[in-house]
Motif scaffolding. Structure first.
Motif, short mmCIF file in Angstrom:
data_model
loop_
_atom_site.label_atom_id
_atom_site.label_comp_id
_atom_site.label_asym_id
_atom_site.label_seq_id
_atom_site.Cartn_x
_atom_site.Cartn_y
_atom_site.Cartn_z
N ASP A 1 0.86 -1.18 0.00
CA ASP A 1 0.00 0.00 0.00
C ASP A 1 0.89 1.24 0.00
OD1 ASP A 1 -2.99 0.92 0.62
OD2 ASP A 1 -1.62 2.20 1.77
N VAL A 2 0.40 2.31 -0.59
CA VAL A 2 1.16 3.56 -0.65
C VAL A 2 1.58 4.01 0.74
CG1 VAL A 2 1.07 5.99 -1.32
CG2 VAL A 2 -0.03 4.27 -2.76
N THR B 1 5.25 5.43 2.25
CA THR B 1 5.36 6.74 2.89
C THR B 1 5.92 6.62 4.31
OG1 THR B 1 3.45 7.51 1.61
CG2 THR B 1 4.06 8.80 3.55
N GLN C 1 -2.12 0.51 -7.82
CA GLN C 1 -1.71 1.75 -7.16
C GLN C 1 -0.45 2.33 -7.79
OE1 GLN C 1 -1.95 1.41 -2.66
NE2 GLN C 1 -2.11 -0.77 -3.17
N ASP D 1 0.19 4.33 -10.22
CA ASP D 1 0.24 5.76 -10.51
C ASP D 1 0.35 6.61 -9.24
OD1 ASP D 1 0.15 5.46 -13.27
OD2 ASP D 1 -2.05 5.34 -13.29
N ARG D 2 0.11 6.01 -8.09
CA ARG D 2 0.29 6.72 -6.82
C ARG D 2 1.63 6.38 -6.17
NH1 ARG D 2 -4.16 4.53 -3.39
NH2 ARG D 2 -3.34 6.00 -1.83
N VAL D 3 2.07 5.13 -6.36
CA VAL D 3 3.32 4.68 -5.72
C VAL D 3 4.55 5.17 -6.46
CG1 VAL D 3 4.72 2.63 -5.22
CG2 VAL D 3 2.31 2.65 -4.62
N LEU E 1 6.35 8.42 -5.81
CA LEU E 1 6.99 8.52 -4.50
C LEU E 1 8.29 7.72 -4.43
CD1 LEU E 1 3.85 8.10 -2.21
CD2 LEU E 1 4.95 10.22 -2.95
N HIS F 1 5.89 7.42 -15.69
CA HIS F 1 6.40 8.26 -14.60
C HIS F 1 7.92 8.42 -14.65
CE1 HIS F 1 2.50 8.48 -12.59
NE2 HIS F 1 2.32 7.21 -12.92
#
Length: 753
Positions: free
Chosen positions: A573-574, A578, A616, A618-620, A623, A673
């Motif tokens: 999970d993102v 984080t 996920q 495009d969110r991970v 980062l 990305h």
């Protein structure tokens, strides 16, 4: 007349005296049957041994016609003697001649004898002969007499096995072990090795069979059992296992047998007949194996290994130690054979003498397999039944390209493999010639070929293979082979040595990936139903931040003035990425606050191995400074197949369109990305699978050092653009694998796979 209570012990003492005499084997056997007949108050005692063709030959007799010795042969299953050999159990008949199986042999002169008692001579659970007594009158032999004859048969079997009664090359199971044997298995580390067998857990040869003090032997055995059960209980409590699944079950089976009252009772009964503690263990093992070998139930037959392992461990405790062969004098060309073993155990062996490894259990993704590949030794697993068929010192050939083991090979087989070794050496020389050649496809795509490592002795492989860097350094292997948790200074020293050896080449350190099937012997964890899906890797790191921060601190100190790449495993999970980055940033801040030297550049990456991360990306990826696909776990989770479970590990192919489509999604997201992408796992080290990865768009892959040469040869002969076009067509198909289609493509295009 039944024998007296002390008669069996007297017989055993007399047998010991016979063994001490300097006489021929035949003379000893002749005295043995006389002693037995006298002790049993029998008019006849005869000893039959099994020949190579499974027939039974009369080797000695007291009471029958002496001319029948070596001239009377019974076919397999023929007569009462053959019946006993076939069933592996004692049998008696008050009037043997009326039994349907009775086989009349006029040369023996046995027609005047009626009552008959026979017991099998067992070795390793197999019948190597039959011992019989007969009387003229019809009588029933007592349980004590049957027990006495069984004990005597066991002593005779051990005497034959130890060379004390070597009567003929034809006799017994030991003679059959002179024959060549071939076993098939699964390759876990490629190569070909010629050498001689060493058992990882050496068998104890029982030489002292007859007790001088029965009560002393009972105390010795009781103490050894207590010590053994304590060891097993301790291992189970600590979780000191290579895998929490099948190997834990093995230890659970050991504990069950070790605490079994019936087993202990049979051991005590054997002791009371006058055997030493070691001989009693061997006697009960032989009897139990004989019963189990004749059962139809497959589960019962599978427990044979447990009986053998438990008995061997108990014998080693009685002998004063439970160590492995690593501490002994190894031959220069050791072929190590074990039921199973952990990575730390393999590292105990002298790498200069170790040529090959053969396991009865374990898969290609197990951690001992990873260490075998790091050592560069030929290794196969799942070679079922090999421990029953080999003896220390046997000549052996491990063909870890074809997944075969040849034991006691014929000269023709040795010659063929000598040629194969020479051919392989020439092929390796060709790969070595490519060491400094960049891996560039025919259409100009540069592919970075990196190695997987995890131990300091992996480092020379970086230069030897011509790799571009270390794409995966498994930091947990150092923790797994240590007896205590490595301190900050120890970790810093190791990481600095790795960076020093790599020079300007990049090194990607995977943060501590323990838990699941990688249990630290000094780290207490709770038993989990599904350890691969449980408390492991980044989950453990975030729950025990002190451990994670200590490792990060060591990495930061080791990398001062250089680039540091930290890869986080099992991100699902993102939020996990984080949280981990927050802990890393905190350590960087502390470093700066104390004005300590810091890395020139810090890159933090995420491993993509949990399927949920595919949704996920495009969110991970924004980062992460880089990403790496852990193909072993990703495939395991995609298909819900435990890679350590041999019943399902090979059920789904990594070249299944579903798997390749998932990988394509990752490649496309990384390109969107602009995040550097690598793949580390078993797929990358196989030329055909690596070809598919390059066709999907991967331009950086990481593998075992020995795979760099073959994969580079493939890359240099490949047109990646052309393959990409073909792959798009193949991924639209409905087959369960595109393996054969890719093989055809390689053959058509001249790609070296």
């Amino acid at each position: 007349m039944p024998i007296s209570v002390g008669a069996p012990r007297l017989l055993l003492r007399r047998l010991r005296e016979v063994m001490a005499e300097r006489e021929s084997a035949q003379a000893r056997l002749d005295k043995v049957v006389v002693l037995i007949a006298s002790n049993m108050v029998a008019e006849v005692c005869s000893l039959y041994l099994r020949r190579r063709d499974s027939s039974l030959e009369l080797f000695a007799t007291e009471g029958l016609n002496p001319e029948a010795v070596h001239n009377t042969h019974l076919k397999a299953g023929e007569g009462l003697v053959g019946l006993i050999a076939e069933h592996g159990e004692p049998m008696q008949f008050a009037d043997a001649q009326v039994h349907p199986a009775f086989s009349y042999r006029p040369e023996t002169g046995e027609e005047v004898y009626h009552s008959f008692l026979g017991v099998p001579i067992l070795r390793g659970g197999h019948t190597i002969g039959v011992l019989t007594v007969q009387n003229r009158t019809q009588r029933h032999y007592s349980d004590e007499e049957v027990e006495a004859l069984q004990t005597t048969a066991m002593v005779i079997a051990e005497m034959i096995a130890s060379g004390g009664l070597v009567v003929s090359e034809e006799g017994g199971q030991e003679a059959r072990r002179e024959q060549s044997a071939r076993f098939t298995g699964v390759t876990i580390s490629e190569g070909v090795a010629l050498g001689h067998v060493v058992l990882h857990e050496p068998r104890i040869v029982v030489t002292k069979l007859i007790a001088e003090d029965v009560e002393l032997e009972r105390r010795r055995l009781a103490q050894a059992i207590d010590e053994l059960t304590g060891m097993i209980d301790g291992m189970l409590e600590r979780g000191d296992l290579q895998r929490a699944g099948e190997h834990r079950e093995v230890l659970e089976a050991f504990r069950m047998f070790a605490h079994d009252r019936g087993w202990r009772s049979r051991l005590d009964e054997a002791l009371l007949t006058g055997l030493t503690a070691e001989a009693a263990v061997q006697r009960v093992r032989n009897d139990t194996r004989a019963r189990m070998l004749r059962q139809i139930d497959p589960y019962a037959r599978e427990r044979l290994h447990d009986i053998d392992d438990l008995s061997n461990r108990l014998l080693r405790v009685l002998a004063g130690g439970a160590g492995t062969a690593a501490a002994g004098n190894l031959p220069q060309d050791t072929i190590l054979i074990a039921r199973t073993m952990g990575p730390a155990e393999l590292l105990d062996y002298d790498r200069q003498r170790l040529r090959g490894l053969v396991l009865e259990e374990g898969g290609s993704a197990s951690h001992v397999a990873i260490v075998a590949r790091a050592l560069g030794i030929a290794a196969i697993s799942q070679a079922k039944g090999v421990l029953d068929a080999v003896e220390p010192g046997d000549a052996a050939i491990v063909d870890a390209e074809g997944g075969e083991l040849h034991v006691r090979p014929t000269p023709e087989v040795v010659s063929a493999y000598a040629d194969k070794v020479r051919f392989r050496a020439r092929r390796q020389a060709q790969y070595a010639a490519l060491r400094n050649v960049p891996a560039v496809t025919l259409d100009g795509a540069r592919v970075s070929l990196n190695i997987n490592a995890g131990l300091v002795f992996d480092l020379p492989h970086l230069d030897q293979s011509g790799a571009d860097g270390i794409g995966l350094f498994r930091t947990e292997l150092q923790f797994m082979i240590a007896s205590t948790f490595p301190r900050l200074e120890q970790q810093t020293r190791i990481y600095k040595a790795i960076l020093d050896a790599a020079g300007e080449r990049p090194v990607t350190f995977r943060s501590l990936d323990v838990g699941g099937d990688k249990v630290l012997p000094y780290f207490r964890v709770n038993k989990e139903e599904n350890p691969a899906l449980g408390w492991r890797a980044i989950r453990m790191a975030l729950d025990r931040p002190a451990l994670f921060r200590t490792q990060v601190r060591a990495l930061l100190r080791a990398a001062h003035g250089r680039e540091l790449r930290i890869m986080l495993p099992m991100i699902g999970d993102v939020a996990e990425l984080t949280a981990a980055r927050t802990l890393i940033d905190r350590e960087v801040t502390i470093l700066k606050r104390h004005a300590r030297p810091e890395p020139k550049k810090l890159l933090v990456g995420a491993m993509i191995e949990v399927p949920a991360l595919l949704y996920q990306l495009d969110r991970v990826l924004p980062l992460a400074d880089f990403a790496s696909v852990g193909s072993n776990d990703l495939m395991q989770f995609l298909f819900a197949t435990d890679r350590g479970n041999m019943l399902v590990a090979d059920r789904f192919d990594a070249l299944n369109p579903a798997a390749l489509l998932a990988l394509r999604v990752i490649v496309e997201a990384a390109a969107r990305h602009n995040v550097p992408l690598n793949l580390c796992g078993e797929m990358a080290g196989k030329p055909l699978e690596a070809m598919a990865l390059i066709g999907l768009g991967f331009r950086s892959i990481s593998m075992a050092p020995a795979s760099v040469g073959p994969v580079k040869a493939m890359v240099l002969s490949l047109d990646a653009t052309d393959l990409w076009v073909r792959l798009q067509e193949l991924l639209a198909c409905t087959s369960t694998s595109v393996r054969e289609e890719l093989k055809s493509y390689a053959a058509e295009k001249g790609v070296q796979i």
